[in-house]
Design a protein around this motif. Structure first.
Motif, PDB file in Angstrom:
ATOM      1  N   GLY A 186       0.753  -1.236   0.017  1.00 21.27           N
ATOM      2  CA  GLY A 186      -0.086  -0.019   0.125  1.00 21.27           C
ATOM      3  C   GLY A 186       0.923   1.202   0.059  1.00 21.27           C
ATOM      4  O   GLY A 186       0.475   2.232   0.691  1.00 21.27           O
ATOM      5  N   ASP A 219       0.625   3.838  -5.209  1.00 21.09           N
ATOM      6  CA  ASP A 219      -0.393   4.320  -5.617  1.00 21.09           C
ATOM      7  C   ASP A 219      -0.666   5.441  -6.623  1.00 21.09           C
ATOM      8  O   ASP A 219      -1.212   5.598  -7.349  1.00 21.09           O
ATOM      9  CB  ASP A 219      -1.319   4.454  -4.390  1.00 21.09           C
ATOM     10  CG  ASP A 219      -1.955   3.092  -3.784  1.00 21.09           C
ATOM     11  OD1 ASP A 219      -1.868   2.134  -4.354  1.00 21.09           O
ATOM     12  OD2 ASP A 219      -2.357   3.039  -2.830  1.00 21.09           O
ATOM     13  N   VAL A 256      -5.563  10.234  -4.627  1.00 19.85           N
ATOM     14  CA  VAL A 256      -4.596   9.157  -3.803  1.00 19.85           C
ATOM     15  C   VAL A 256      -4.734   9.854  -2.456  1.00 19.85           C
ATOM     16  O   VAL A 256      -4.456   8.782  -1.706  1.00 19.85           O
ATOM     17  CB  VAL A 256      -3.458   8.826  -4.603  1.00 19.85           C
ATOM     18  CG1 VAL A 256      -2.564   8.105  -3.867  1.00 19.85           C
ATOM     19  CG2 VAL A 256      -3.692   8.449  -6.079  1.00 19.85           C
ATOM     20  N   HIS A 280      -5.336   7.845   0.773  1.00 17.53           N
ATOM     21  CA  HIS A 280      -4.623   7.615   1.868  1.00 17.53           C
ATOM     22  C   HIS A 280      -4.589   8.173   3.328  1.00 17.53           C
ATOM     23  O   HIS A 280      -4.333   7.540   4.316  1.00 17.53           O
ATOM     24  CB  HIS A 280      -3.012   7.645   1.289  1.00 17.53           C
ATOM     25  CG  HIS A 280      -2.482   6.490   0.677  1.00 17.53           C
ATOM     26  ND1 HIS A 280      -1.732   5.645   1.282  1.00 17.53           N
ATOM     27  CD2 HIS A 280      -2.602   6.345  -0.653  1.00 17.53           C
ATOM     28  CE1 HIS A 280      -1.362   4.649   0.345  1.00 17.53           C
ATOM     29  NE2 HIS A 280      -1.872   5.217  -0.948  1.00 17.53           N
TER      30      HIS A 280
END
Length: 364
Positions: free
Chosen positions: A228, A233, A348, A352
């Motif tokens: 992750g 990402d 993104v 997050h």
């Protein structure tokens, strides 16, 4: 067709085709009580919409957004998110499908015509359907909502190279971006780009570009060490943009030519007792986790594949043909990719931020 959704907690599903009646997106996971109006979103769509200069496609679209769900007025008359799915719609009003009649059964070199046909056995030849960059209007709308989630962080983008001509970073001025049609931070280079693109446009050709997106005030701690990673990402989000063929974070590929001493971001203690970085070669991400430095990413956009110069190809029947693409196209699609890159980075970061809070709570 599957895989029209990106994100985990801040999830965006886009829908619609280039020459359909409308396109849009559904945003799931946006927190409640955030102020949100159509004008908040429209400001960013106006940066991306076509027909604003001679250097972009002359398709005329108002790109007027409508919020169909997910907001309501509170007792003070302020429209806020409710925490339910936010549905956004943008109508198509200036599509000319007849421009594509000649290539209905012909595969345009550089386009997704052949690969779509190979996968699905059917393709929307009217401007490319889902593979058209028209889809990115929905991403820009979603990015406007994401900016509400990451309030305090600032996401900006700039065009840093067209063809072989790059900006002079010693003249970088963020305030200059709004003064030219290229999102260029260097006034001198913007003037040179205008002359260069005029020649490209008159020849019926196209050229590629490099876009840089920067997020400031990103707290340390976003991301996860393995599957992750924040930069992972970001790279996936930027690579998902139409026509993007390369992504780098921080120094990116240039890091391969540096020594360990040159590339390492050294640290000292700041006046507040916290570590301060003396450089930012890593682009604000270390081990997949944000460092607190500006997050810096760049992506390369290929030349627009729709050009007037005949190119060798084949058709669905297996015949060899020459393809000359008519219609209204960007001589440099990278220009309008700047607000798209900003939107994807914002999405993104919003995702997050919510994932971080879900796992460890607020920041220290």
């Amino acid at each position: 067709m599957s895989h029209n959704t990106f994100g985990h907690l801040f999830r965006v599903t886009t829908w619609g085709e280039s020459h359909g009646p409308a396109l849009g997106c559904v945003i799931d996971g946006c927190p409640p009580r955030l102020p949100l109006t159509e004008s908040d979103i429209q400001a960013f769509l106006d940066q991306r919409k076509p027909g604003q200069s001679r250097f972009t496609t002359q398709r005329r679209e108002a790109d007027q957004v409508r919020i169909l769900s997910g907001v309501m007025e509170d007792d003070d008359g302020v429209q806020r998110t409710t925490g339910t799915p936010i549905s956004l719609m943008i109508q198509n009003t200036d599509q000319r499908s007849k421009d594509y009649g000649e290539i209905k059964d012909r595969y345009r070199p550089g386009h997704a015509d052949f690969t779509y046909d190979a996968k699905y056995g059917i393709r929307d030849y009217r401007g490319g359907g889902r593979s058209s960059a028209r889809e990115t209007a929905a991403r820009v709308a979603a990015g406007a909502v994401a900016r509400k989630v990451i309030e305090g962080m600032r996401v900006r983008g700039a065009l840093v190279q067209i063809g072989p001509h790059a900006v002079d970073r010693t003249r970088w001025d963020w305030d200059e971006i709004g003064n030219n049609p290229f999102f260029c931070p260097d006034a001198t280079t913007a003037a040179r780009w205008a002359e260069y693109l005029d020649r490209i446009r008159k020849d019926g050709s196209s050229v590629g570009a490099v876009i840089e997106v920067v997020a400031d005030n990103v707290p340390a701690g976003l991301g996860a060490p393995l599957y992750g990673k924040l930069d992972q990402d970001i790279a996936a989000a930027l690579m998902s943009i139409n026509a993007v063929k390369g992504v780098e974070i921080g120094n990116g590929f240039a890091a391969a030519s540096l020594t360990g001493e040159e590339n390492a971001d050294e640290m000292r203690l700041g006046a507040d007792g916290r570590p301060q970085f003396l450089s930012n070669h890593a682009g604000g991400v270390l081990g997949g986790i944000s460092s607190g430095e500006p997050v810096v990413a760049r992506f390369a956009v290929k030349p627009t594949s729709s050009i007037l110069t005949p190119r060798k190809s084949v058709n669905r029947g297996g015949d060899e043909v020459d393809v000359r693409t008519k219609g209204r196209h960007d001589p440099c699609v990278g220009i309008r990719a700047v607000p798209v890159g900003e939107a994807m980075l914002a999405c993104v970061l919003a995702d997050h931020l919510l994932r971080h809070r879900g796992q460890v709570g607020d920041f220290q």
